[in-house]
Structure formats: structure tokens, C-alpha cells
Design a protein around this motif. Sequence first.
Motif, PDB file in Angstrom:
ATOM      1  N   TRP A 103       2.061   6.594  -7.118  1.00  0.00           N
ATOM      2  CA  TRP A 103       1.146   7.576  -7.701  1.00  0.00           C
ATOM      3  C   TRP A 103       1.689   8.993  -7.547  1.00  0.00           C
ATOM      4  O   TRP A 103       1.599   9.818  -8.472  1.00  0.00           O
ATOM      5  CB  TRP A 103      -0.235   7.476  -7.057  1.00  0.00           C
ATOM      6  CG  TRP A 103      -1.125   6.449  -7.698  1.00  0.00           C
ATOM      7  CD1 TRP A 103      -1.589   5.291  -7.147  1.00  0.00           C
ATOM      8  CD2 TRP A 103      -1.644   6.486  -9.037  1.00  0.00           C
ATOM      9  NE1 TRP A 103      -2.361   4.607  -8.054  1.00  0.00           N
ATOM     10  CE2 TRP A 103      -2.421   5.309  -9.219  1.00  0.00           C
ATOM     11  CE3 TRP A 103      -1.544   7.389 -10.099  1.00  0.00           C
ATOM     12  CZ2 TRP A 103      -3.076   5.037 -10.413  1.00  0.00           C
ATOM     13  CZ3 TRP A 103      -2.198   7.109 -11.293  1.00  0.00           C
ATOM     14  CH2 TRP A 103      -2.947   5.951 -11.440  1.00  0.00           C
ATOM     15  N   TYR A 108      -2.969   9.886  -6.574  1.00  0.00           N
ATOM     16  CA  TYR A 108      -3.829   9.449  -7.679  1.00  0.00           C
ATOM     17  C   TYR A 108      -4.552  10.631  -8.317  1.00  0.00           C
ATOM     18  O   TYR A 108      -4.540  10.801  -9.543  1.00  0.00           O
ATOM     19  CB  TYR A 108      -4.839   8.424  -7.157  1.00  0.00           C
ATOM     20  CG  TYR A 108      -5.877   8.005  -8.175  1.00  0.00           C
ATOM     21  CD1 TYR A 108      -5.576   7.075  -9.163  1.00  0.00           C
ATOM     22  CD2 TYR A 108      -7.162   8.553  -8.155  1.00  0.00           C
ATOM     23  CE1 TYR A 108      -6.528   6.694 -10.109  1.00  0.00           C
ATOM     24  CE2 TYR A 108      -8.115   8.176  -9.088  1.00  0.00           C
ATOM     25  CZ  TYR A 108      -7.792   7.249 -10.054  1.00  0.00           C
ATOM     26  OH  TYR A 108      -8.728   6.884 -10.977  1.00  0.00           O
ATOM     27  N   ALA A 113       1.091   4.126  -2.938  1.00  0.00           N
ATOM     28  CA  ALA A 113       0.903   5.557  -2.665  1.00  0.00           C
ATOM     29  C   ALA A 113       2.072   6.378  -3.205  1.00  0.00           C
ATOM     30  O   ALA A 113       1.871   7.396  -3.893  1.00  0.00           O
ATOM     31  CB  ALA A 113       0.758   5.772  -1.155  1.00  0.00           C
ATOM     32  N   LEU A 171      -2.007   9.458   1.235  1.00  0.00           N
ATOM     33  CA  LEU A 171      -0.994   9.744   0.217  1.00  0.00           C
ATOM     34  C   LEU A 171      -1.382   9.146  -1.128  1.00  0.00           C
ATOM     35  O   LEU A 171      -1.152   9.744  -2.183  1.00  0.00           O
ATOM     36  CB  LEU A 171       0.369   9.220   0.667  1.00  0.00           C
ATOM     37  CG  LEU A 171       1.028   9.938   1.839  1.00  0.00           C
ATOM     38  CD1 LEU A 171       2.279   9.183   2.291  1.00  0.00           C
ATOM     39  CD2 LEU A 171       1.392  11.374   1.464  1.00  0.00           C
ATOM     40  N   CYS A 172      -1.970   7.961  -1.093  1.00  0.00           N
ATOM     41  CA  CYS A 172      -2.392   7.296  -2.324  1.00  0.00           C
ATOM     42  C   CYS A 172      -3.488   8.100  -3.022  1.00  0.00           C
ATOM     43  O   CYS A 172      -3.433   8.313  -4.243  1.00  0.00           O
ATOM     44  CB  CYS A 172      -2.885   5.884  -2.011  1.00  0.00           C
ATOM     45  SG  CYS A 172      -3.191   4.879  -3.473  1.00  0.00           S
ATOM     46  N   VAL A 201       0.843  -1.206   0.000  1.00  0.00           N
ATOM     47  CA  VAL A 201       0.000   0.000   0.000  1.00  0.00           C
ATOM     48  C   VAL A 201       0.876   1.253   0.000  1.00  0.00           C
ATOM     49  O   VAL A 201       0.598   2.229  -0.724  1.00  0.00           O
ATOM     50  CB  VAL A 201      -0.955   0.004   1.207  1.00  0.00           C
ATOM     51  CG1 VAL A 201      -1.757   1.294   1.253  1.00  0.00           C
ATOM     52  CG2 VAL A 201      -1.900  -1.186   1.154  1.00  0.00           C
ATOM     53  N   CYS A 222      -0.872   6.075   4.467  1.00  0.00           N
ATOM     54  CA  CYS A 222      -0.738   5.411   3.164  1.00  0.00           C
ATOM     55  C   CYS A 222      -1.938   5.689   2.268  1.00  0.00           C
ATOM     56  O   CYS A 222      -1.784   6.029   1.089  1.00  0.00           O
ATOM     57  CB  CYS A 222      -0.575   3.903   3.352  1.00  0.00           C
ATOM     58  SG  CYS A 222       1.021   3.394   4.038  1.00  0.00           S
ATOM     59  N   VAL A 223      -3.142   5.535   2.825  1.00  0.00           N
ATOM     60  CA  VAL A 223      -4.365   5.758   2.042  1.00  0.00           C
ATOM     61  C   VAL A 223      -4.470   7.221   1.618  1.00  0.00           C
ATOM     62  O   VAL A 223      -4.818   7.532   0.466  1.00  0.00           O
ATOM     63  CB  VAL A 223      -5.597   5.329   2.854  1.00  0.00           C
ATOM     64  CG1 VAL A 223      -6.877   5.715   2.119  1.00  0.00           C
ATOM     65  CG2 VAL A 223      -5.569   3.823   3.107  1.00  0.00           C
TER      66      VAL A 223
END
Length: 263
Positions: free
Chosen positions: A164, A250, A161, A245-246, A157, A242-243
Motif C-alpha cells: 500500500w 492505505y 503494508a 504502516l498498512c 501482513v 505492520c498494521v
Amino acid sequence: MATVSYAARDSRTMLRRNLKKAMRYPSLTLTVVIMPLMMLLLFNYVFGSALGTGISGMPTGGGDYIDYVAPGIILMAATSGALTTAVSVCVDKTEGIVNRFRTMPISRASFLTGHVVGSVIQTMTSIALVIAAALLMGFRPDATPVEWVAALGLLTVLTLALTWISAGIGLVAKNPETASNIPMPLTFMPFIGSAIVPTESMPDGLRWFADNQPFTPIIETLRGLWLGTGIGSSAAVGLTWCVALCLVGYVWARRTFKAGAKR
């Protein structure tokens, strides 16, 4: 449904292209492996005795220093992969291949998707090699299979991140040299965290930054999963980073790519 099918087909084609390109020109991929390996050798064999003695009495220390430092250096392999993505995307942009793809009847999402998935595969392969090297140097995790899966999942994950974000960097960079320099802070940020020494040993201001930057909770989670040290809230905080930053990477990369198509 047909649109999704075409997008998946075109993304697979772009993925094959990027993987073949990486195999044909392996220098960037090797960089992802070589830098963490050099750091692992340096901190384990050159500084290990001094640093290990210094942290042995701290709550997060104890045991051989290789056990303490390995999770941080393994995470560094994930941050190093950001460089290859930025350079690869920038090379395609500056050489004009992106404009050619835009004139072809292919999914607009496939270009970035192929780059990102290909880079994640390359980086996770590099992480596996760094883990193998750490094991040869004496890294001795006592994790269960479930904990190994959780650790590798967290690294995946994080890699997604950072990939992207790096894709966005590659799209805005004016040349490959700039694209290779911009992600450098990401590569070394784990050092301003708990990768090498516990944050308790740092001055107050630096300790506050180290405790609240994205990589420290991820390192502590990896250390807890592999070595059984306390995780506390680090897992939730690290996964949230992580989520976040992802999502940021994106949205930024997709909007930058679309904006470039309108020029």
C-alpha cells in the motif's frame, strides 16, 4: 450490497489484468527474487564464517550462520516487492491508462485493489522461492505447522503494508525511474537492524535506531517462530508496526488517487 459486489467484480478484473501483465513482463518479479538470493549467497558463503564466529557467543546467536541470517534475508524479499508495486502503478499512471479507467463505469477502488492484491501474490511467491533456496543452503527451522502459519501470516501482513505504501509512491512519482528509486531505503533497512548481526554489536546511537525501527522486531519474531529463540514483546511490536504502516499506506494511496481524479 450491489455496490460491494460490483467493486469486488471490478477488482477481480483488475487483479487478472495485473497478474497477466506480470507474467508477460517478468523482469520486475525476477528482481524481487534475485536480489535476496544474491544477498543470501553473499552473506552465507562469503561472509558467513567470519560473521558466524563473531556472533556465536551472543544471546541471539549460536548455531550455523545461515540459520541466523535467513529470516532477515527472507524479510528482504518482502521489502524488495515494494519496488515492483511502485513501478507498476507509476507506469499505468504515466501511460494514461489510469485516466482511461476513470472514464469507464468501473469501481474507483478496483484499480488500486487489483495492483495491491496482485503485488502481494507476486511477492509471497517470491518469498516462497527464497525460503526454498535458504532450505537448500542449509537453513534448518524447527517450527511447528502453527508456527509456520504464524510466520507466513506476519510476512503477508508486512507485504500488504509495504505494498500500500508503494502504491502511494507510484502515484506521486513523476516517472518509473523515480518510482524505482524511492522504495530503495525500504529494501535495505533490514540491514540496519538485526538481519545480519545482533544489534548488541552496534554503536549506541545506531543500536537505538536498529532496535526501534520497524523491521527488527519482525525479524526477531520470524527468528523466534522458526528457530525457537526468544520472542518477548517483538511479536506485538512487529505486528503493531505492520498494521500502522498498512493503515498509513492505505489512506495515503486512496487519498492520492482521489486527488488525482479531481485535477
